[in-house]
Design a protein around this motif. Structure first.
Motif, short mmCIF file in Angstrom:
data_model
loop_
_atom_site.label_atom_id
_atom_site.label_comp_id
_atom_site.label_asym_id
_atom_site.label_seq_id
_atom_site.Cartn_x
_atom_site.Cartn_y
_atom_site.Cartn_z
N ASN A 113 12.75 -28.22 16.82
CA ASN A 113 11.77 -27.32 16.21
C ASN A 113 12.16 -25.85 16.40
OD1 ASN A 113 9.90 -29.08 14.99
ND2 ASN A 113 8.96 -29.53 16.97
N TRP A 114 12.67 -25.54 17.61
CA TRP A 114 13.11 -24.17 17.86
C TRP A 114 14.28 -23.81 16.95
CZ3 TRP A 114 17.54 -21.61 19.19
CH2 TRP A 114 17.39 -20.29 19.64
N LEU A 115 15.22 -24.73 16.81
CA LEU A 115 16.38 -24.47 15.96
C LEU A 115 15.96 -24.32 14.49
CD1 LEU A 115 19.42 -24.23 15.58
CD2 LEU A 115 19.55 -26.72 15.48
N LEU A 116 15.07 -25.19 14.03
CA LEU A 116 14.63 -25.09 12.64
C LEU A 116 13.83 -23.81 12.40
CD1 LEU A 116 13.62 -28.80 11.99
CD2 LEU A 116 15.56 -27.58 11.03
N ASP A 117 13.06 -23.38 13.39
CA ASP A 117 12.33 -22.12 13.26
C ASP A 117 13.29 -20.94 13.17
OD1 ASP A 117 9.73 -20.58 13.42
OD2 ASP A 117 10.79 -19.75 15.16
N LEU A 118 14.37 -20.98 13.96
CA LEU A 118 15.38 -19.93 13.87
C LEU A 118 16.03 -19.93 12.49
CD1 LEU A 118 17.25 -17.78 15.14
CD2 LEU A 118 18.69 -19.66 15.94
N LEU A 119 16.39 -21.10 12.00
CA LEU A 119 17.00 -21.18 10.67
C LEU A 119 16.01 -20.76 9.58
CD1 LEU A 119 19.11 -24.45 10.88
CD2 LEU A 119 19.84 -22.09 11.21
N LEU A 120 14.74 -21.02 9.79
CA LEU A 120 13.74 -20.60 8.81
C LEU A 120 13.71 -19.08 8.71
CD1 LEU A 120 11.36 -21.13 6.92
CD2 LEU A 120 9.88 -21.22 8.93
N LYS A 121 13.77 -18.39 9.83
CA LYS A 121 13.76 -16.93 9.80
C LYS A 121 15.05 -16.39 9.18
CE LYS A 121 10.77 -16.63 13.86
NZ LYS A 121 10.67 -16.25 15.29
N MET A 122 16.17 -16.95 9.59
CA MET A 122 17.44 -16.50 9.02
C MET A 122 17.53 -16.85 7.54
SD MET A 122 19.93 -17.59 12.19
CE MET A 122 21.42 -16.91 11.47
N GLY A 123 17.08 -18.06 7.18
CA GLY A 123 17.09 -18.46 5.79
C GLY A 123 16.18 -17.63 4.92
N SER A 124 15.01 -17.27 5.46
CA SER A 124 14.10 -16.42 4.70
C SER A 124 14.72 -15.05 4.46
CB SER A 124 12.77 -16.28 5.45
OG SER A 124 12.15 -17.54 5.61
N GLY A 125 15.36 -14.50 5.50
CA GLY A 125 16.02 -13.20 5.32
C GLY A 125 17.12 -13.27 4.28
N TYR A 126 17.92 -14.33 4.32
CA TYR A 126 19.01 -14.46 3.34
C TYR A 126 18.45 -14.68 1.93
CZ TYR A 126 23.57 -15.63 1.44
OH TYR A 126 24.72 -15.62 0.69
#
Length: 821
Positions: free
Chosen positions: A486-499
């Motif tokens: 969940n922590w990893l997916l939350d990190l990717l969610l923030k990075m993915g949203s920025g991209y």
């Protein structure tokens, strides 16, 4: 002279060893030896093609992986598709992978890769991702999007599939992508229930019989998967007695042969027919078993026979001893409670014996008859005592605890028999007739067998406890793994949203999402580069320079996006810093297009446009898909007024990347220079459709509309540009000029007073202010601002003096120093 049978397995081992350790030339050499021995084997062709692919030899990988002399093979199809991607034969690679769909559809390697286990064959998510890349490169955007979506459905951590979706321009929702799917939960539960969550030494799907370095114990209940790696158990060739008795005869389970479990998958050497292709061992060299989604059970007990079947069984031949790897294991103490009858030896009367030594018929009669009052009233038969004696001799006697338990049981039985005797003579006589009778020299007191039917009356032997330990039900605890995921997916969610926002040029939202990333991750080169590009798109060049400089400080070897950093320094006119960056990048990697772009920008800032063109041309030679290098080359051609060459460079940029809005902007600028305003408007609008948040594109559309005498439409474009970026000085300046044209000097004065504070050193602003005050009949202020403009730009003296001498002019447009880079 034919090679021994183990040479092929040894060669496979050497190829994988060298591949895993990065010794690609050695791997290629041994793969060639293997392919010479097995020219028609798909595995050998796959390994040879894979070695060539990793060495960058796409044509050789294409030739070896092409299905010619071997049957359809997943590894060959995947490697062939990768080679086609490198050779730009996109359609051929996609067709090969589509034909092999039956080999990879349904595969899921989630959570099966670690430092001790891996998969050399792709799963469905990897194949969908490669199909997406092939179709995207071929120009079939819709198919590419569909395959990327399928890949992300199976594996939400397929990051490059998400990035490619954003680059294509698809509408993505990161919150629906980066989340735990039911397949992931099922995979985590399966791994935890099989005890491999923390220490996975197994290749979870299969093993290779042809590999002599990996033991293949099959599904023998005497060799459970939980056995320690150093314990060879009852495998063939083991040091224990039963393994020696079993011999070394090979047991085949491949095509149509017998197996203890017909439902188990059949391992083969080809990755086509087995569930998995790679065989891994633990550090201790223990057996590698196949993990199914359920725990394997021992073979079922034989069905209880009727009396007629038992009578007919006496005339049959005794059953042959089965192999030790397929025999039924001993029951543990916990399993004795089950109502499963174990077949015993056939007695003289033709009846099958039960555990207690009685026949099935006698047992049924005892069950139907009323129980005797005296437990010692029924003396044991001689055959029963002999059978019990024989069983005690065969029973393992290595444990003192088992012997002590049996002696205590006999003493307990003797005490109960004494208590059961009547104190009177009558009771004594009745008891003496049946108790303590000597039969055939057996002077031991008889043991009561009425309790022998009870499972708890007989203690479990030590041998049965050791050989078949009870399977403990370990509770599945995936909370820690889910928390980490969940922590990893939350990190990717923030990075993915920025991209995602940056790919849509929504720079404010992109910066907000990127700023929410935790500090340790935010200070990594990738995140800092995205932030720098976001600042650059907003024309905040100072902030962009700081972001890129942090990348250079933290990771001096980072090359990605350094062309944007060099453009930032070009905009800031920092000639020394740009020259230092260019030489540093060239020294670091002179074959990187980013280095040559930085060098070209340094030459351009020094007004050496021909040298800059050569540098940008070199960058495009190193990477023909580097669209921004073509764009920069076109800018230099415009500076040399070589419009035809500039147009060709911009078209090459669009061919390399159809979503590169700078190429469309460059084409519009060329047509604007050629006074083809209608064509220029079309190209500007094409660029604005890609990047609808860029105020410069809106200003350019308004400028060509103004040239086409569409004043009102031009004013709307300038106002739209101001709404996009209230800090855009160029949009306000153009708007002020339009307001002066339509005789609205008061509104123009408001815009120009803002510009005077925002850009006090701009001669254009003071010249426009002087014209505005002149229109308002304020001679003093008009002369003052004419004088300031003359002092700031002495070269504009003729134009300024002409405006001062003629107070009736209406059409002076001023001069503009904005750059079009």
């Amino acid at each position: 002279m034919s090679p021994p049978s183990g040479v092929n397995a040894q060669l496979r081992h050497l190829v994988h060893y060298h591949l895993d350790n990065g010794m690609l030339e050695n791997a290629l050499f041994f793969a060639g030896r293997l392919h010479a021995l097995e020219p028609r084997n798909g595995d050998a062709a796959h390994l040879l093609a894979l070695c060539n692919l990793r060495l960058g030899r796409y044509k050789a990988a294409f030739d070896y992986a092409k299905p010619k002399n071997h049957s359809p093979h997943l590894g060959c199809a995947y490697t062939f598709a990768q080679a086609c991607l490198g050779l730009e034969r996109f359609e051929m690679g996609a067709q090969a992978l589509e034909k092999a769909r039956g080999l990879w559809a349904g595969r899921n390697h989630w959570n099966k890769h670690s430092d001790t286990s891996k998969r050399h064959m792709p799963d469905a998510a990897a194949c969908y991702r490669l199909l997406g890349k092939l179709y995207a490169a071929h120009g079939e955007t819709k198919k590419a999007i569909d395959y990327y979506v399928e890949s992300l459905k199976l594996n939400p951590l397929m990051w490059d599939a998400f990035v490619d979706l954003c680059d294509i321009g698809a509408v993505v929702r990161p919150q629906n992508i980066f989340k735990i799917t039911p397949d992931i939960l099922a995979s985590m539960s399966h791994v935890a229930s099989n005890g491999h969550a923390l220490n996975s030494f197994t290749s979870q799907d299969s093993f290779d019989q042809s590999n002599p370095f990996v033991s293949t114990p099959d599904v023998d209940p005497f060799n459970p998967t939980g056995r320690p790696g150093a314990d060879v158990g009852l495998n063939l060739g083991g040091a224990n007695l039963l393994s020696r008795l079993n011999g070394s005869a090979p047991i085949s389970y491949a095509n149509g042969s017998s197996s203890a479990y017909p439902d188990a998958e059949t391992p083969t050497s080809n990755g086509l027919y087995r569930a998995e292709e790679d065989v891994m061992m633990g550090e201790t060299g223990g057996p590698v078993m196949h993990d199914h989604h359920h725990t394997e059970l021992p073979p079922r007990a034989p069905v209880r026979k009727t009396r007629m079947q038992n009578l007919s069984a006496a005339n049959e031949e005794p059953p042959k001893m089965r192999s030790i790897t397929t025999r039924t294991r001993f029951k543990t103490a916990s399993e004795m409670n089950e109502r499963t009858e174990i077949p015993g030896p056939v007695g003289q009367n033709g009846h099958k014996r039960t555990i207690s030594g009685h026949s099935a018929r006698e047992q049924a009669q005892q069950a139907s008859a009323p129980p005797p009052v005296d437990p010692a009233a029924a003396p044991p038969r001689r055959s029963v005592r002999l059978l019990n004696t024989l069983s005690s001799q065969i029973r393992p006697s290595g444990s003192r605890l088992a012997a002590a338990t049996s002696r205590d049981q006999e003493a307990k039985d003797r005490r109960e028999m004494r208590k059961a005797k009547a104190p009177g003579a009558k009771g004594k006589a009745g008891g003496m007739s049946t108790v303590g009778r000597v039969v055939s020299g057996n002077r031991k007191p008889p043991v009561d067998h009425s309790d022998s039917m009870k499972p708890d009356s007989r203690p479990a032997s030590v041998a049965s406890t050791i050989i078949a330990p009870p399977k403990m039900l370990v509770p599945v605890d995936t909370s820690r793994e889910q928390e980490a995921l969940n922590w990893l997916l939350d990190l990717l969610l923030k990075m993915g949203s920025g991209y995602k926002y940056l790919s849509r040029f929504e720079t404010d939202k992109a910066l907000e999402a990127l700023q929410s990333i935790p500090a340790p991750q935010r200070e990594t080169p990738w995140v800092l580069a995205q932030m720098g590009k976001a600042y650059y798109e907003r024309s905040m060049y100072t902030e962009a320079e700081k972001a890129f400089q942090r990348i250079r400080d933290k990771s001096p070897s980072h090359l990605e996006d350094m062309e944007v950093y060099s453009n930032t320094l070009w905009q800031l006119k920092k000639e020394t810093d740009l020259s230092y960056l260019a030489h540093t990048l060239v020294d670091q990697d002179r074959l990187s297009p980013q280095a040559w772009c930085a060098l070209g920008n340094a030459m351009s800032l020094q007004r050496e446009h021909d040298q800059a063109i050569k540098c940008f041309s070199r960058a495009t030679q190193l990477d023909p898909k580097f669209a921004y290098a073509f764009t920069l080359q076109g800018h230099e051609h415009i500076a040399n007024e070589e419009f035809d060459k500039a147009m060709y460079a911009y078209r090459c940029a669009i061919s390399a990347d159809n979503k590169h809005y700078n190429g469309w902007y460059g084409l519009g600028h060329v047509y604007e220079k050629m006074a083809k305003y209608e064509v220029a408007e079309k190209h500007y609008r094409a660029a604005f459709a890609i990047n609808p948040t860029n105020p410069l594109l809106a200003v350019r559309i308004g400028f060509v509309l103004d040239r086409m005498k569409k004043t009102e439409a031009a004013l709307h474009q300038y106002e739209a540009a101001i709404r996009l970026d209230p800090r855009s000085t160029l949009a306000r300046f153009r708007k002020a000029q339009i307001l002066l044209k339509i005789n609205a000097p008061d509104e123009a004065l408001q815009e120009l007073m803002y510009l005077k504070d925002a850009a006090p050193e701009d001669a254009n602003v003071h010249f426009a202010l002087a014209r505005t005050f002149k229109r308002l009949r304020n001679r003093t202020e008009a002369v003052r601002h004419f004088t300031i403009a003359l002092n700031l730009d002495p070269k504009a003296q003729p134009l300024i003096k002409e405006a001062m001498d003629s107070w009736e002019d209406e059409g002076a447009e001023g001069f503009s120093s904005e750059d079009d880079r």
